[in-house]
Design a protein around this motif. Structure first.
Motif: not given
Length: 250
Positions: A96-102
């Motif tokens: 996950l690259l600078a990503a949203m984590v749901p």
């Protein structure tokens, strides 16, 4: 051999990965750079995952681990899509690259408030910039959404010409996938690494450290750069991904 599957965030496409993809290919790596149906109002997160699976299958992957290792690299909004892919094809590592984590049942549109994102102005600027390709003629664009401006939350660390081109490349982003709950009951049983960027203005580092720790139960890895390190630091990012690949293979 590891195949690096590059999944773009909202309003983006394979172009936004082109410098990283070229860097990896120059090192002899196999790369699948995915285009999502982000301008299709009939497409939700399931259809986005379908597009990734189809792109992988088109490169002879996805039928089993004997045909190569898969590393998914999910940027920004793609944090909602990549876990769905992990439930459909064998994946060795999710980055996950600078990503949203749901969280299960969480709609992307609700993610900002649920994670207590600290800056409403940046959130508004991000939405305006990401919808630059939409039917928004006549709507004012805040100064913070202008590429190269002092407050640009996306491309502040890119050379001016590259920042301008990156902004022009925004696609129309449908609101459909953001409005639907994330359909997974739990995070997939796949090794996951999170890489944040310390100068990221859209998802500031202190904010992401908290989100990742709370939602994934582990501390993120960190590198220098803004929200698009694949454009600002492709060689350094390629080094990181190759190290992840070796670790996963070991």
């Amino acid at each position: 051999m590891t195949t690096f599957v590059l999944i773009p965030g909202a309003a983006c496409d394979s172009w936004h990965w082109h410098l990283l993809a070229a860097e990896l290919r120059a090192r002899g790596r196999d790369v699948v750079s995915v285009d999502l149906p982000c301008d299709d109002d009939a497409a939700g997160l399931d259809e986005y995952a379908d597009a990734v699976v189809a792109a992988v299958a088109g490169r002879g992957q996805g039928q089993g681990r004997g045909r190569g290792r898969l590393m998914l690299v999910a940027h920004s909004f793609a944090g909602f899509t990549a876990p769905l892919v992990c439930a459909r094809v064998p994946v060795d590592l999710l980055v996950l690259l600078a990503a949203m984590v749901p969280l299960p049942g969480e709609a992307p549109v609700d993610w900002w408030a649920a994670t207590r994102h600290p800056d409403e102005q940046i959130r508004r600027a991000g939405r305006a910039a990401q919808h630059a390709g939409a039917d928004t003629a006549g709507e004012p664009v805040p100064e913070s959404a202008v590429p190269g401006s002092a407050a640009d939350p996306f491309f502040q660390d890119l050379p001016p010409e590259l920042a301008a081109e990156a902004a022009v490349r925004w696609r129309r982003q449908s609101e459909t996938p953001a409005s639907r709950p994330w359909p997974m009951a739990a995070w997939p049983a796949v090794a996951t690494r999170f890489l944040l960027c310390r100068q990221d203005r859209l998802f500031p580092a202190p904010f992401l450290r908290t989100v990742v720790t709370e939602r994934l139960g582990a501390a993120p890895d960190e590198m220098e750069g803004g929200h698009f390190p694949m454009l600002s630091r492709p060689a350094e990012l390629a080094d990181r991904l190759e190290r992840y690949s070796r670790t996963a293979a070991g």
